[in-house]
Scaffold this active site. Structure first.
Site, PDB file in Angstrom:
ATOM      1  CD  GLU A 180     -10.973  -6.109  -2.495  1.00  0.00           C
ATOM      2  OE1 GLU A 180      -9.884  -5.632  -2.837  1.00  0.00           O
ATOM      3  OE2 GLU A 180     -11.635  -5.662  -1.542  1.00  0.00           O
ATOM      4  CG  HIS A 191      -2.195  -0.842   0.798  1.00  0.00           C
ATOM      5  ND1 HIS A 191      -2.314  -2.153   1.148  1.00  0.00           N
ATOM      6  CD2 HIS A 191      -3.284  -0.552   0.056  1.00  0.00           C
ATOM      7  CE1 HIS A 191      -3.436  -2.639   0.651  1.00  0.00           C
ATOM      8  NE2 HIS A 191      -4.052  -1.686  -0.017  1.00  0.00           N
ATOM      9  NE  ARG A 248      -6.277   1.796  -1.915  1.00  0.00           N
ATOM     10  CZ  ARG A 248      -5.900   1.985  -3.185  1.00  0.00           C
ATOM     11  NH1 ARG A 248      -5.695   3.202  -3.635  1.00  0.00           N
ATOM     12  NH2 ARG A 248      -5.754   0.956  -3.990  1.00  0.00           N
ATOM     13  NE  ARG A 278      -1.949  -5.420  -2.428  1.00  0.00           N
ATOM     14  CZ  ARG A 278      -3.078  -4.697  -2.418  1.00  0.00           C
ATOM     15  NH1 ARG A 278      -4.262  -5.286  -2.285  1.00  0.00           N
ATOM     16  NH2 ARG A 278      -3.037  -3.404  -2.583  1.00  0.00           N
ATOM     17  CG  ASN A 283      -4.364  -3.152  -6.689  1.00  0.00           C
ATOM     18  OD1 ASN A 283      -4.087  -3.108  -7.878  1.00  0.00           O
ATOM     19  ND2 ASN A 283      -4.591  -2.076  -5.961  1.00  0.00           N
ATOM     20  CB  CYS A 293     -10.957   1.148  -8.133  1.00  0.00           C
ATOM     21  SG  CYS A 293     -11.399  -0.156  -6.972  1.00  0.00           S
ATOM     22  NE  ARG A 317     -11.138   0.182   0.203  1.00  0.00           N
ATOM     23  CZ  ARG A 317      -9.993  -0.230  -0.345  1.00  0.00           C
ATOM     24  NH1 ARG A 317     -10.012  -1.077  -1.360  1.00  0.00           N
ATOM     25  NH2 ARG A 317      -8.844   0.209   0.113  1.00  0.00           N
TER      26      ARG A 317
HETATM   27  C1  PEP Z   1      -7.609  -3.624  -4.948  1.00  0.00           C
HETATM   28  O1  PEP Z   1      -7.468  -4.583  -4.193  1.00  0.00           O
HETATM   29  O2  PEP Z   1      -7.464  -3.682  -6.179  1.00  0.00           O
HETATM   30  C2  PEP Z   1      -7.964  -2.307  -4.406  1.00  0.00           C
HETATM   31  C3  PEP Z   1      -8.315  -1.320  -5.204  1.00  0.00           C
HETATM   32  O3  PEP Z   1      -7.893  -2.122  -3.072  1.00  0.00           O
HETATM   33  P1  PEP Z   1      -6.558  -2.023  -2.219  1.00  0.00           P
HETATM   34  O4  PEP Z   1      -5.398  -1.888  -3.171  1.00  0.00           O
HETATM   35  O5  PEP Z   1      -6.731  -0.866  -1.316  1.00  0.00           O
HETATM   36  O6  PEP Z   1      -6.528  -3.347  -1.492  1.00  0.00           O
HETATM   37 MG    MG Z   2      -8.161  -4.566  -2.147  1.00  0.00          MG
END
Ligand code: PEP
Ligand code: MG
Length: 596
Positions: free
Chosen positions: A441, A200, A307, A475, A464, A512, A343
């Site tokens: 997701e 993040h 966020r 990730r 993501n 997103c 969110r």
């Molecule tokens: C995602 O998971 O693609 C997302 C937009 O949320 P975050 O990156 O905050 O987990």
């Molecule tokens: Mg996410």
């Protein structure tokens, strides 16, 4: 590796990590430490020994005072022999004990924090080797004392820390809060030993447009404070003590990028429309307050993902309903009348709140996102109430639910939102029920798109996490970063399915994740039929530039071709080749994005 004692080596050295945020930077390293973690304090020689001695004396005095106060406070709760512990602490601070030893090391030219680490480390080792349980336990007393002294020293240091222009912030593990420490305009680059491009903090760095390298595991980061550094956020490389030639080369890249960005500014007022007339709304992801101005400068058409955990992470405790209301109102008002998709709190995984610690073996498969807030409906209710109240008179709020894995979670969350809505209306706030959407997701949600879509107003794909969970690639883990690929055929198939099924239920679907801000990937997403793309403000002009050059009919051809390949590498190279043939390589070269 070209780094002598204190990193003041004269030789250029190259370190390889993974790209975090594109761009190049030339500047000077400032090593930032997490608060009061003695073990990671770097060595550093100082010229002004007296100043360091004075800092240490002040820290000693501070801790002594704290100990006396603590002891007095506990006077009624502890027996005198238990309170003797504080006397032991006070004794350890004396000149004849630990305190004196630290002073001796400072006198050799080591800074106070380094001297403290050294002396405390020696004491702890000695205690830990002892047979006696009681004495072994004393090791933790010494550590505790060390941390307390360090906290005072760091407080003194951070007050006097001067960030030069072109600061390159270096840390073992960068956190979102650290980004806020450097004054605006001074931060040129970021370097983190841990984490990857999908962490993040890297997402925030991209939003801020700061070149970043993550996962630089070989960098002896405690030794680089104050040395000259080049950050190459495209390749994921860092150079220390660069030669004159290399510095010149990178300074030219920095200047080129500034000019490219200026050129893209001209696109601001132009709509995102393909030459054959397809409109593609471009929205922005936000979190930091600074994102608002940047989004507006770049002509975003709405906020696709706010966020909300970002203001929570920067805070020292849970913000109250009133505090949240003020923060949300600011977002909603800034973009009004454009829609703002907020969110609900998405903590867990790599997003920790210092005041709400979660310790798990597998945090990304654990207590995350909606799972936390459904277990703590009070947190969820306070947050949604604050959002609803903040939207009074503006009515541009949309609510988005993260980490939904099934219908029951969605129904429970919808129930709570309705309850919050009823409550605020009873309290006299006149707001309509906002549109509510789910994030897709988690792979389970992909296969339930139709069922989920029936119960909500819109969907938004979080590519993501979807990539991470579909490919089983953490990730944040630099070791498997090359396996993390949103152009993997399985990811493309999943995205295609989600769009088809959402539209089958007559519901709009946006995306997103970071993928939406990749100009080449955006072509494929448009062809799939996504109704809007939401991305960081930095990439928005690049995506707009690209989509304004590519016909929808051509995009569809490219998608058919991409979906026909079973190998991610082939997908990358064929897309790259196609764009090159169209004369559009400019936006996908170094700098545009990491995917190609
Ligand atoms: C995602 O998971 O693609 C997302 C937009 O949320 P975050 O990156 O905050 O987990
Ligand atoms: Mg996410």
């Amino acid at each position: 590796r070209g780094l002598g004692r204190q990193g003041k080596g004269i030789q250029e050295a190259r370190f390889v990590g993974v790209p975090g945020s594109p761009g190049a930077a030339v500047g000077r390293a400032v090593v930032m430490l997490p608060p009061a973690d003695l073990e990671v304090v770097p060595d550093k020689t100082v010229d002004d020994i007296d100043a360091e001695l004075k800092l240490f004396q002040n820290a000693l005095e501070g801790v002594r005072e704290d100990m006396r106060k603590l002891s007095a406070k506990l006077a009624t709760q502890l027996r005198p022999e238990e309170r003797a512990l504080f006397d032991v602490y006070l004794m350890m601070l004396e000149d004849a004990a630990l305190g004196g030893e630290v002073i001796e090391v400072i006198k050799t030219g080591q800074w106070a924090q380094g001297a403290l680490r050294q002396v405390v480390g020696e004491h702890v080792n000695r205690f830990e080797l002892m047979d006696d349980d009681y004495l072994r336990e004393r090791a933790s007393d010494v550590k505790d004392l060390g941390r307390r002294l360090l906290a005072y020293l760091q407080e003194a240091r951070s007050q006097s820390l001067v960030y030069a222009d072109n600061t390159i912030l270096v840390s073992e593990e960068l956190t979102p809060a650290m980004l806020g420490e450097v004054p605006e305009g001074k931060l040129a680059g970021l370097v983190s030993v841990l984490g990857s491009g999908n962490s993040h903090v890297a997402i925030l760095a991209r939003a801020m447009g700061i070149p970043t390298v993550m996962g630089l595991v070989d960098l002896p980061y405690s030794k680089v404070d104050g040395i000259e550094m080049i950050v190459d956020g495209y390749k994921g490389e860092v150079f220390t003590n660069p030669s004159e030639v290399l510095r010149k080369q990178y300074s030219d890249v920095v200047e080129e990028e500034r000019q490219l960005a200026q050129g893209l500014d001209a696109l601001r007022e132009l709509p995102c429309v393909t030459p054959d007339g397809h409109r593609m709304p471009l929205w922005v992801n936000t979190g930091l307050l600074a994102d608002v101005a940047r989004a507006q400068q770049r002509g975003a058409e709405g906020v696709g993902l706010y966020r909300t955990e970002v203001p929570f992470m920067i805070n020292q405790r849970f913000p109250s309903e009133k505090e949240q209301l003020a923060i949300y109102r600011e977002q909603l008002a800034a973009f009004h009348p454009l829609p703002v998709t907020m969110r609900t709190l998405d903590i867990g995984g790599d997003k920790a709140l210092s005041y709400f610690p979660i310790k798990e073996e597998n945090p990304f498969l654990g207590w995350r996102g909606i799972r936390v807030t459904l277990d703590h409906p009070e947190i969820f209710l306070v947050q949604t109430r604050a959002m609803l109240k903040a939207s009074e008179g503006l009515n541009n709020l949309r609510i988005l639910l993260p980490m939904i894995s099934g219908i029951h979670e969605l129904e429970e969350a919808l129930h709570l939102i309705h309850r919050a809505w009823g409550e605020v209306r009873d309290e006299g706030t006149d707001v309509p029920m906002p549109p509510v959407g789910v994030m897709v997701e988690i792979p389970a949600a992909v296969y339930q798109t139709r069922e989920l879509a029936r119960q909500v107003d819109f969907l938004s794909v979080g590519s993501n996490d979807l990539t991470q969970y579909l490919l089983a690639v953490d990730r944040n883990n630099p070791r498997v970063a090359d396996l993390y690929d949103y152009l993997h055929p399985a990811v493309l198939q999943a995205l295609n399915t989600v769009v088809r099924d959402a539209h089958g239920e007559g519901k709009p679907v946006s995306i997103c994740g970071e993928m939406a801000g990749d100009p080449a990937a955006a072509i494929l997403l448009m062809a799939m039929g996504f109704d809007s793309l939401s991305m960081n403000a930095t990439n928005l002009p690049k995506v707009k530039w690209m989509l304004r050059q590519v016909n929808m009919s051509k995009a569809k051809e490219l998608l058919v071709e991409a979906l026909s390949h079973d190998n991610p590498q082939v997908i990358h190279s064929s897309l790259q080749l196609a764009l090159k043939n169209l004369g559009l390589a400019r936006m996908i070269g170094p700098g545009a994005n990491k995917s190609l």
